[in-house]
Design an enzyme around this catalytic site. Structure first.
Site, PDB file in Angstrom:
ATOM      1  N   GLU A 277       0.833  -1.199   0.000  1.00  0.00           N
ATOM      2  CA  GLU A 277       0.000   0.000   0.000  1.00  0.00           C
ATOM      3  C   GLU A 277       0.873   1.256   0.000  1.00  0.00           C
ATOM      4  O   GLU A 277       0.553   2.250  -0.656  1.00  0.00           O
ATOM      5  CB  GLU A 277      -0.905  -0.018   1.227  1.00  0.00           C
ATOM      6  CG  GLU A 277      -2.066   0.949   1.147  1.00  0.00           C
ATOM      7  CD  GLU A 277      -3.061   0.718   2.274  1.00  0.00           C
ATOM      8  OE1 GLU A 277      -4.097   0.060   2.049  1.00  0.00           O
ATOM      9  OE2 GLU A 277      -2.796   1.202   3.398  1.00  0.00           O
ATOM     10  N   ARG A 278       2.011   1.186   0.718  1.00  0.00           N
ATOM     11  CA  ARG A 278       2.909   2.351   0.795  1.00  0.00           C
ATOM     12  C   ARG A 278       3.535   2.653  -0.563  1.00  0.00           C
ATOM     13  O   ARG A 278       3.965   3.778  -0.831  1.00  0.00           O
ATOM     14  CB  ARG A 278       4.004   2.081   1.839  1.00  0.00           C
ATOM     15  CG  ARG A 278       4.820   3.326   2.206  1.00  0.00           C
ATOM     16  CD  ARG A 278       3.944   4.381   2.855  1.00  0.00           C
ATOM     17  NE  ARG A 278       4.654   5.629   3.105  1.00  0.00           N
ATOM     18  CZ  ARG A 278       4.873   6.580   2.217  1.00  0.00           C
ATOM     19  NH1 ARG A 278       4.448   6.433   0.965  1.00  0.00           N
ATOM     20  NH2 ARG A 278       5.499   7.686   2.555  1.00  0.00           N
ATOM     21  N   SER A 279       3.572   1.660  -1.438  1.00  0.00           N
ATOM     22  CA  SER A 279       4.139   1.847  -2.777  1.00  0.00           C
ATOM     23  C   SER A 279       3.223   2.638  -3.699  1.00  0.00           C
ATOM     24  O   SER A 279       3.607   2.947  -4.829  1.00  0.00           O
ATOM     25  CB  SER A 279       4.440   0.483  -3.414  1.00  0.00           C
ATOM     26  OG  SER A 279       5.414  -0.210  -2.674  1.00  0.00           O
ATOM     27  N   HIS A 281       1.798   5.683  -2.812  1.00  0.00           N
ATOM     28  CA  HIS A 281       1.763   7.125  -2.522  1.00  0.00           C
ATOM     29  C   HIS A 281       3.083   7.578  -1.909  1.00  0.00           C
ATOM     30  O   HIS A 281       3.738   6.845  -1.165  1.00  0.00           O
ATOM     31  CB  HIS A 281       0.599   7.472  -1.585  1.00  0.00           C
ATOM     32  CG  HIS A 281       0.634   6.781  -0.246  1.00  0.00           C
ATOM     33  ND1 HIS A 281       1.220   7.332   0.865  1.00  0.00           N
ATOM     34  CD2 HIS A 281       0.156   5.576   0.143  1.00  0.00           C
ATOM     35  CE1 HIS A 281       1.088   6.508   1.884  1.00  0.00           C
ATOM     36  NE2 HIS A 281       0.458   5.433   1.484  1.00  0.00           N
TER      37      HIS A 281
END
Length: 542
Positions: A277-279, A281
């Protein structure tokens, strides 16, 4: 500082990033006499930051996509964006991009426009995407500045503004060799960038000082949404202050600099989910599960100034998507780093979502004072979609230039007395660094009541100590550096207090604002916080 010169101009633009340059060009196209001032070189600020491989410029795909884009910006902003400003913003982006093409500014289009890597941060779909190439943009826009006879004032720090009978009449600048520069004008546009000058670790050049917001506030303008900002990972070593490409989170290992072990030890957190998920934004947000990645990195930064070590996995080395390959090609060319090199990573301030409150004509509510770009707030909220900072400068820069030129046509220049008032503070640079450290500790990823109150108390102490060490200024007693640093300290003090007061007042977590003691979003705080005349308060609902 005993030398001096005087300039008369219709429109004074303060700041020479994309917003300021577009404002100057547009005002020039309206046949106004325009002066563009920058405390460093022309083409500066975050728009031309050397620590990144390029800037995305995002807009609606077509007219039909505008409504969805507006709704998405408002949703991502979590109630903190102004709907009228957002509508104005979105409806002018395509026109602005067309204007860049008319100016022959080179824009890079994605080869695979449908690739997931080109979905903007926090967005849910692909949009119109363009890469703004710095070198080509400088060359093309320089021609437009020359064509419209824009008077350029590089290396001039604007330290005071003046008004007479309620309207702006001029400003005072200082130059290392020329001394004081008195600028008499009919209107002023502040386009001086965000609040990076408040933080120790920042992905900005040193000309992003926060002086513009302070000058606007001193003239009677209102600031809004100061507590919402973009914080994101960047290099601590090598090549400090280089932006980290968030797309590689899922392909990376994050190691403790001392033990060389993963910082993501088993503690019940689904780290695979968080990293995937961090990839999607670049900036931190408390809205998503990916927040646990930022929490862990920031904790390591607080205990070890080296941050965390990043090592890229073999899967990435063997297969690089277009967006990621562009990044590593740039790293090799500009920084002499390859995918085989480990880096030390930290969390940095990157950009402001809040700033000077404006309306859809870029007016501040102070007669003759306009603002645009990252110095302003309202068109973004608690979080901001990726690629909209450049679009913001492009759109509202043009709007501010048009509005300021039209306003100036109605008036004559008023040459009022400019009383120079620059209290010089002993050791101003030392106090600035202490304030930047305090803001990093208190107003970054983790925000908590007791720490905020301690910071506010120390800010009050610093304010008193600087008053005690202030010397009244004569015209030739102090150096350029002493005057400049003292002015910046005055701005950083006032804005640090306003920022931390806003952080303290918002007893909830919302987007980029995370309160460790209030981790949930609270509908009771669905109002914006404004700073006016030194007072921080919740905005009165209209």
């Amino acid at each position: 500082m005993e030398k001096s010169r005087t300039i008369k101009t219709d429109v004074l633009v303060i700041g020479a990033g994309i917003a300021g340059v577009m404002a100057a060009i547009k005002a020039g196209e309206q046949k106004a006499d325009v002066t563009l001032a920058s405390c460093t070189k022309i083409f500066s600020g975050s728009s031309f930051y050397p620590g990144t491989w390029g800037f995305g410029l995002v807009g609606p795909e077509d007219k039909e996509d505008e409504k969805d884009f507006i709704d998405t910006i408002l949703n991502v902003g979590m109630g903190m964006a102004d709907k009228t400003l957002v509508e104005t913003f979105v409806s002018h982006i395509t026109e602005g991009i067309d204007k860049l093409r008319k100016y022959e500014v080179p824009l890079k289009e994605a080869e695979d426009k449908g690739a997931a890597e080109f979905i903007p941060c926090f967005d849910h779909k692909n949009r119109q995407w363009n890469g703004l190439l710095q070198a080509g943009a400088k060359e093309a826009l320089s021609k437009q500045l020359e064509k419209n006879h824009i008077n350029l004032l590089p290396d001039v720090e604007i330290v005071q503004c003046f008004k007479n009978k309620g309207r702006m009449t001029g400003a005072l600048g200082i130059h290392r060799e020329q001394g004081f520069i008195r600028i008499f004008c009919k209107s002023i546009i502040i386009a001086s960038g965000g609040l990076g000058g408040l933080f120790k670790y920042r992905l900005n050049t040193d000309d992003v000082t926060s002086m513009g917001q302070y000058l606007a506030m001193e003239m009677g303008a209102t600031l809004v949404n100061l507590e919402f900002m973009q914080m994101m990972p960047g290099y601590l070593n090598p090549c400090p202050k280089t932006v980290f490409n968030e797309k590689v989170f899922r392909y990376s290992e994050f190691l403790d600099c001392e033990t060389k072990k993963s910082i993501f030890e088993e503690d019940g957190t689904d780290w695979e989910r968080a990293l995937n998920e961090r990839s999607t934004h670049g900036p931190f947000t408390s809205r998503m599960y990916s927040k646990y990645v930022d929490f862990r990195i920031f904790r390591h930064c607080m205990k070890d100034e080296r941050g965390v070590t990043v090592h890229y996995k073999d899967a990435l080395k063997k297969n690089q998507p277009e967006f990621i390959k562009t990044y590593f090609d740039w790293l090799k060319e500009k920084k002499n780093l390859t995918i085989e090199d480990d880096i030390q990573l930290g969390i940095f301030y990157h950009a402001s979502n809040g700033g000077i409150m404006i309306d859809s004509d870029a007016a501040t509510g102070v007669e003759g004072l306009f603002a645009c770009g990252e110095a302003t707030g309202g068109m973004h909220g608690a979080d901001r979609i990726g690629g909209l900072s450049t679009a913001n400068g492009l759109v509202f820069g043009s709007i501010a230039g048009r509005s300021a030129a039209e306003y100036a046509k109605k008036l004559d220049i008023v040459e009022t007395e400019m009383e120079i008032d620059i209290p010089v503070v002993k050791d101003a640079a030392r106090w600035i660094e202490r304030l930047r450290q305090l803001n990093f500790e208190t107003a970054m990823i983790f925000r908590q009541d007791d720490q905020i109150r301690k910071t506010l108390a120390e800010i009050e102490e610093i304010e008193q100590k600087t008053k005690d060490s202030t010397t009244s200024m004569g015209t030739d007693e102090f150096s350029y550096e002493e005057l400049k640093t003292s002015c910046r300290l005055r701005a950083i003090l006032a804005l640090s207090k306003g920022l931390n007061q806003a952080v303290l007042m918002r007893k909830e977590s919302r987007g980029s604002h995370y309160r460790a003691d209030y981790p949930e979003t609270d509908p009771e705080y669905g109002k914006r916080i404004v700073l006016h005349n030194g007072q921080t308060e919740f905005e009165i609902q209209k």
